[in-house]
Design a protein around this motif. Sequence first.
Motif, PDB file in Angstrom:
ATOM      1  N   TYR A   1       1.162  -1.492   0.017  1.00 26.73           N
ATOM      2  CA  TYR A   1      -0.153  -0.324  -0.044  1.00 26.73           C
ATOM      3  C   TYR A   1       1.057   1.393  -0.156  1.00 26.73           C
ATOM      4  O   TYR A   1       2.239   1.353   0.529  1.00 26.73           O
ATOM      5  CB  TYR A   1      -0.765   0.283   1.300  1.00 26.73           C
ATOM      6  CG  TYR A   1      -1.722  -1.012   1.032  1.00 26.73           C
ATOM      7  CD1 TYR A   1      -2.344  -1.996   1.711  1.00 26.73           C
ATOM      8  CD2 TYR A   1      -3.617  -0.552   1.670  1.00 26.73           C
ATOM      9  CE1 TYR A   1      -3.333  -3.160   1.319  1.00 26.73           C
ATOM     10  CE2 TYR A   1      -4.549  -1.507   0.803  1.00 26.73           C
ATOM     11  CZ  TYR A   1      -3.885  -2.612   0.878  1.00 26.73           C
ATOM     12  OH  TYR A   1      -5.554  -2.889   1.159  1.00 26.73           O
ATOM     13  N   PRO A   2      -0.317   2.839  -0.246  1.00 22.86           N
ATOM     14  CA  PRO A   2       1.149   3.715  -0.709  1.00 22.86           C
ATOM     15  C   PRO A   2       1.437   3.885   1.252  1.00 22.86           C
ATOM     16  O   PRO A   2       0.118   3.934   1.426  1.00 22.86           O
ATOM     17  CB  PRO A   2       0.076   4.411  -1.268  1.00 22.86           C
ATOM     18  CG  PRO A   2      -0.437   3.871  -1.790  1.00 22.86           C
ATOM     19  CD  PRO A   2      -0.739   2.302  -0.994  1.00 22.86           C
ATOM     20  N   GLY A   3       1.675   4.460   0.895  1.00 25.02           N
ATOM     21  CA  GLY A   3       2.147   5.158   2.704  1.00 25.02           C
ATOM     22  C   GLY A   3       1.825   6.159   2.835  1.00 25.02           C
ATOM     23  O   GLY A   3       0.470   6.531   2.100  1.00 25.02           O
ATOM     24  N   MET A   4       1.751   7.183   3.636  1.00 23.31           N
ATOM     25  CA  MET A   4       1.685   8.357   4.164  1.00 23.31           C
ATOM     26  C   MET A   4       1.251   9.461   2.952  1.00 23.31           C
ATOM     27  O   MET A   4      -0.055  10.389   3.740  1.00 23.31           O
ATOM     28  CB  MET A   4       2.522   8.697   5.456  1.00 23.31           C
ATOM     29  CG  MET A   4       2.562   8.326   6.632  1.00 23.31           C
ATOM     30  SD  MET A   4       3.144   8.948   8.356  1.00 23.31           S
ATOM     31  CE  MET A   4       2.277   8.329   9.568  1.00 23.31           C
ATOM     32  N   ASP A   5       2.775   8.725   2.311  1.00 28.03           N
ATOM     33  CA  ASP A   5       2.353   9.557   1.138  1.00 28.03           C
ATOM     34  C   ASP A   5       1.396  10.395  -0.135  1.00 28.03           C
ATOM     35  O   ASP A   5       1.011  10.774  -0.860  1.00 28.03           O
ATOM     36  CB  ASP A   5       3.677   9.877   0.215  1.00 28.03           C
ATOM     37  CG  ASP A   5       4.231   8.635  -0.112  1.00 28.03           C
ATOM     38  OD1 ASP A   5       3.478   8.126   0.097  1.00 28.03           O
ATOM     39  OD2 ASP A   5       4.897   8.600  -0.477  1.00 28.03           O
TER      40      ASP A   5
END
Lengths: 391, 603
Positions: free
Chosen positions: A180-184
């Motif tokens: 999954y894409p992280g915080m960005d």
Amino acid sequence: MNILVIVGVLVLVILVLIFRVQSLVAILRGSDKRVDGLSNRINGGMFLIFLFGGLGLFFWYTFSKSHVYNLPEAASIHGKETDMLFAITMAVIVAVFVIVNFLILFFAYKYQYKKDREVKFYPDNHLLETVWTIIPAIVLAALVFGGWRSWTEITADAKESDKPVVFEIVGQQFLWASRYPGMDGELGKHDFRSIDSKNSFGIDLNDEKGYDDFMPLNIHVPVGKEVLMRIRAKDVIHSVFIPHLRVKMDAVPGMPTQFRFTPTKTTDEMRSLLNDPEFTYEIACTEICGRGHFGMKHTLVVDTPEEYAKWYAEQSKDASFASLNEKYLVEKVPAEKKDALNAVLAKIKGEEVVAEPVVETPVVDSLTTDSTIVEVASDSTVSDSSPELAH
Amino acid sequence: MSAVAHEHDHHHEESFVTKYLFSLDHKMIAKQFLITGLIWAFFGGGLSILFRIQLGFPNADLSWLEPLLGNWIQEDGKMDPNFYLAAVTMHGTIMVFFVLTAGLSGTFSNLLIPLQIGARDMASGLMNMLSYWFFFASGVLMMISLFLETGPASGGWVAYPPLSALTDLGEAAPGQGAGMTLWLTAMALFIVSSLLGSVNYVATVINMRTKGLTFDRLPLTIWAFFVTAIIGLLSFPVLFAAALLLIFDRNFGTSFYLSDIYVNGEALSHVGGSPILYQHLFWFLGHPEVYIVLIPALGITSEIIATNSRKPIFGYKAMIASILGIAFLSFIVWGHHMFSSGMNPFLGSVFMFLTLIIAIPSAVKAFNYITTLWKGNIIFTPAMLFSIGLVSLFVSGGVTGIALGNSALDIQLHDTYFVVAHFHLVMGAASFFGMVAGIYHWFPKMFGRMMDDRLGYVHFWLTFIGVYMVFMPMHYIGIQGFPRRYYSYSAYDTWSDYVNPETFNISMFISIAAFITFSAQAIFVFNFIYSALKGKRATQNPWNSNTLEWTTPVEGIHGNWPGEIPEVHRWPYDYSKPGAKEDFIPQTVPFSETPESNLEGEA
Ligand code: HEM
Ligand SMILES: [Cu+2]
Ligand SMILES: [Cu+2]
């Protein structure tokens, strides 16, 4: 089911008996040389028995088992739609199947040899032929048109404005894994040459967007949101099949693919709907890939948006690539990316970093409309984040 | 041609080698194809029995199979999953190529083309002989691969790369090493065989028809073989290219199909290739191949149904048109096997439209058969029973193509048992029925003796009921989502309940039906061998048929006709013509001899 076997055995026995009796009678009568002998009548009769017996069995089984043998409960928007189409198509198919088989088998019975039957010399009839060319053409055109509309919708590119939930699923012999894409909010680039024991996804270390990506044990998606699944494979072709979501798309090495869907029922809703407290969305592989093909299972959880946001926040904080592999990254990241790495680490750890352009994207961007949801959700129990191992 | 006849006069003593092995006579070559094809059918069918045991009874102790399968039975008495996949792969390859391409088309094209067009032999006897021996060599290699330590190829009969391109996958797919190499070599030889045969069939049909046998008087069998040969000529070379590129990728480090691969703990150097390219090339043959298999069966059926309904085939011209239409369309629908391959979705839409168009000529054929039966006077010879069975199976299997050809529906159905049910009925069983029908019908032409009818009836009914019992239930589990090529379903809650081995379930039912159906073929084998040796002597025209082969002497001589080749004066379907003395008028009878039955314009 037992009945089927008994019927099968009975048919067998009857057949054998008929043929024994028939040959005895034929020998007695000396009639086995005649075309309109007993065997012609028996074969004709058998066609009639086969026709009605077969259709009877077919309808009886189909209806008595209709609750069992059906498409699995659909839990995606396009799934509902294609199920409708499938029902219509199957109705047409069954109608044609019944009518045409009736004609074939009934005619075989009806026009069995009779000594003085008048045969109709009937080499052609253009009107008839035109009619039965055009009617199927029209029916098929109608069916295709419906299919074409759904297909275009299903395969259309996601609109930018829809901001779908994005995750990546990667197949390899013989397991699935997800990222999954992280915080960005963005998945980092990947390169198969970067794969090693720590970096099993081949996250490209030249792209800082990948540092905060996370790889959960289970795939989670929120209900009612559009999901864009990006698909790839490391070694051979695999195929992602999620039966309840009506999702299937090959995972091809060197050629990323994708599938877009919107789940409509959470795992919990499915559990109560199906009356099965154990229910989980299963992901199977449907492209032959070697010995373990049949066991290449993964699971997916459909959460409420609140649960999802909570899960996402936890994972992106605690399970990101950077936080789990800090040492590895510090060692491997190219010199000019050190700052970016530090920024990502700081952000994950909740430290404030000034003058870092990369991290300006809002936290979980489109996923939650209201950032307070994260707090609200924290006291509801997350249905299935228990690390039920995929393999 | 006179040279052939000449030779015949002087060489009455033939050695065993020239008569039975390296024969140039089309009738002998046909028998070679037939016997080889039937032996392969036994192996191919046997493999399916083995994997049906696994599917129906996944918990059974299979140690009793150890004498046969050796190490493929694991220590715990279970079948090795790799063997399961190898068996599925070999079953598909053997059935599609060796049995239904070589065994069906090879046998009957060879037997019937010269006999029904009034030729003394094929255009080139030598090429014809080579065609058989390339097929034989291909079979030898395939057979050897079955006995390799690492097993035969196990990546499915479609052999998609990278699975088929990576030679060293270890335990994940041991058959993809030496087994796959042999598979590819065998396929290359097979393609050569098929091309040699096809060139010959086309040349013979175009050039060697007897006087008066114009294309609009050709029996539908010949039309079918002719068109099939053309399809083969156009599509097999593409498979050859696909296989060659695959061999390069495997052994010479090229990257036609490979890119971005990480396997066995290392990143391979291949970049820029496309696995999808292979799928396009494969299915460019693969879809036409399904018609290469089916069209000859339909041709055989047309002849048998007309003869035994004692009626002209309905819509002769429409039948030819639909064969041609199917042949043409079969080249532009291959993408329907690739809807979920990641191919451009727009292409998917195009292939969906084209695919559903091909259903129309197929429907026309079915309707024409039915109308031929209508108001006929049907004689149930075993050949006729199998032909009627074929039409039924063709329809029952074909209708589900409407769902599969719809790309939106295919998302769920692709690579499930629904597809398995579809193609086994429409192509597997239908073509097999065509082949068996052909054997019953032309047995007297091949062996000078008749097969036993009664055994034929029992064989038919067991097989017809059996085939439906095997393949109809597969639709149900297919709709349920059961993926194909699965060794076991126990890992999935979605499916394991349906096939819980503790209770009688649908999968067991299918397996048992398969065992019975397979066993029933013993009746046929017995009938075949017994009749070939001891059967009732055949008369010259046992079915009162119109076509030319029934004007040749029963014993089957070199050059086919002892004297002049007969001349043809009419189409082959003058059955029950109003006013005629008998209910059939052979093609050799001129209109001048039948003033009582001539229609307008026939004189
Ligand atoms: C009514 C016309 C037909 C239509 C619309 C049709 C459509 C299709 C489609 C779309 C598939 C791919 C399904 C999938 O993999 O998901 C398929 C598979 C197949 N069809 Fe048909 N079909 C038709 C008739 C036939 C006929 C006449 C034959 C054989 C003579 C045939 C043989 C096959 C075979 C062998 C496969 C499976 C190949 C494989 O994946 O191993 N089909 N058909
Ligand atoms: Cu797989
Ligand atoms: Cu096809």
